[in-house]
Design an enzyme around this catalytic site. Structure first.
Site, short mmCIF file in Angstrom:
data_model
loop_
_atom_site.label_atom_id
_atom_site.label_comp_id
_atom_site.label_asym_id
_atom_site.label_seq_id
_atom_site.Cartn_x
_atom_site.Cartn_y
_atom_site.Cartn_z
CB CYS A 93 -1.00 -0.18 1.16
SG CYS A 93 -0.03 -0.09 2.82
CG HIS A 109 4.21 -8.98 9.66
ND1 HIS A 109 3.11 -8.38 10.41
CD2 HIS A 109 4.92 -9.30 10.87
CE1 HIS A 109 3.35 -8.36 11.39
NE2 HIS A 109 4.21 -8.97 11.89
CG HIS A 141 2.49 -0.69 12.20
ND1 HIS A 141 1.63 -0.95 11.38
CD2 HIS A 141 3.42 -1.91 12.16
CE1 HIS A 141 1.50 -2.16 10.87
NE2 HIS A 141 2.68 -2.48 11.41
CB CYS A 166 1.16 5.29 7.08
SG CYS A 166 -0.15 5.69 5.76
CD GLU A 183 -3.26 1.94 12.52
OE1 GLU A 183 -2.74 1.12 11.34
OE2 GLU A 183 -4.24 2.27 12.67
CB SER A 243 -3.29 -10.99 9.93
OG SER A 243 -3.19 -9.53 9.93
CG ASN A 244 -2.49 -7.82 4.34
OD1 ASN A 244 -2.22 -7.86 3.26
ND2 ASN A 244 -1.37 -7.42 5.37
CB SER A 272 3.77 -6.85 4.27
OG SER A 272 3.16 -7.93 4.58
S1 SF4 Z 1 0.38 1.98 6.05
FE1 SF4 Z 1 -1.89 1.55 7.03
S2 SF4 Z 1 -2.88 3.47 6.90
FE2 SF4 Z 1 -1.27 3.89 5.62
S3 SF4 Z 1 -1.85 3.37 3.44
FE3 SF4 Z 1 -1.19 1.32 4.39
S4 SF4 Z 1 -2.96 0.32 5.12
FE4 SF4 Z 1 -3.14 2.57 5.00
#
Ligand code: SF4
Length: 279
Positions: free
Chosen positions: A12, A41, A73, A95, A125, A219-220, A261
């Site tokens: 992300c 992770h 986090h 982030c 987080e 976990s994701n 990740s």
């Molecule tokens: S680190 Fe967390 S808050 Fe930031 S973009 Fe990724 S999932 Fe969204």
């Protein structure tokens, strides 16, 4: 064989930003570079960063000299203060979406409001966010947690862990509204998780089989495997070495997705390996 990668897969925005910042530091390193906790992770990515010189520490204890990377986090105010006392240079890769939550909590708490965090109390987080209101937050993971707290006439300010499930958050919001008189909500959920889950669901309905790439402990990634396996045969791997071509070469349309990740280079390696071995 047609190989299709999900519209949203892998890092992300916040994780990519943190990993890029860390890599840049390591490339220009003239001193020790630490990270407070594992950056992500993913065993392979962490291994690559360690080879480049990254030292991972779990807490700010003892004397540290060099630079320290704060991962996406984020951390508590106390941790920033402890690092400042040590005179280490801080590379803050929190982030921006998490930083925004910390700012809301700090401001609301300074204004005398009580803080509620909707999220997992064990997640780094959430632990970090709680550290912006002197660890005073009521942390609500499930609807049942609401009843375990006593609620008074205070004004309550509610934030959510960025990766919180939206439906679960809405249920908790409804119950809190019915329970507490003075309450304001800040919907701080980040859409990156949902985008990855939705894209995987769409692709797993079109493809004949899915490959989900990511850490076995992420976990994701596990959640993506669960979603995809509801629609087609699904194989969870960490790297290309774990692919069993005898199981997948018979499919003519293969979908690929990856946890938040999982670095792009691992996704590319898997795609290229399948292309080369399915001819
Ligand atoms: S680190 Fe967390 S808050 Fe930031 S973009 Fe990724 S999932 Fe969204």
């Amino acid at each position: 064989m047609k190989i299709e990668v999900a519209e949203f897969a892998g890092f992300c925005f916040g994780v990519k930003r943190a990993m890029d910042m860390a890599w840049k530091e390591l490339e220009n390193a003239k001193e020790n570079i630490y990270s407070l906790g594992q950056l992500i992770h993913n065993t392979q990515a962490v291994g690559k960063y360690k080879e480049k010189g990254l030292k991972v520490i779990d807490a700010v204890e003892g004397k540290i000299s060099g630079s320290i990377i704060i991962r996406s986090h984020g951390v508590s105010l106390d941790v920033y203060n402890a690092l400042k006392e040590q005179n280490v240079s801080i590379v803050d890769a929190t982030c921006p979406f998490v930083k925004k939550i910390q700012d809301i909590v700090y401001k609301s708490f300074s204004e005398g409001k009580a803080i509620v965090i909707v999220g997992n109390p064990k997640h780094p987080e959430v632990i970090g966010i709680n550290g912006w209101c002197k660890n005073s937050a009521k942390i609500v993971k499930t609807i049942d947690d609401i009843e375990s707290y006593s609620w008074d006439d205070s004004e309550y300010s509610v934030v959510a862990q960025t990766t919180m499930n939206i439906d679960q958050y809405e249920h908790i919001k409804k119950k809190l509204t019915a329970t507490v008189d003075h309450i304001e909500f800040h919907n701080t959920i980040c859409l990156a998780t949902k985008e990855r889950q939705d894209a995987s669901k769409i692709l797993s309905k079109k493809a004949q089989a899915m490959i989900v790439i990511g850490g076995y402990h992420s976990s994701n990634t596990q959640k993506l495997t669960e979603i995809c396996s509801q629609n087609c045969p699904t194989f969870h791997v960490e790297t290309k070495e774990e692919l069993d071509m005898s199981l997948i070469s018979s499919y003519s349309h293969l979908g690929i997705t990856a946890g938040a990740s999982t670095p792009d280079w691992i996704i590319t390696e898997v795609v290229e390996y399948i292309q080369e071995n399915s001819k």
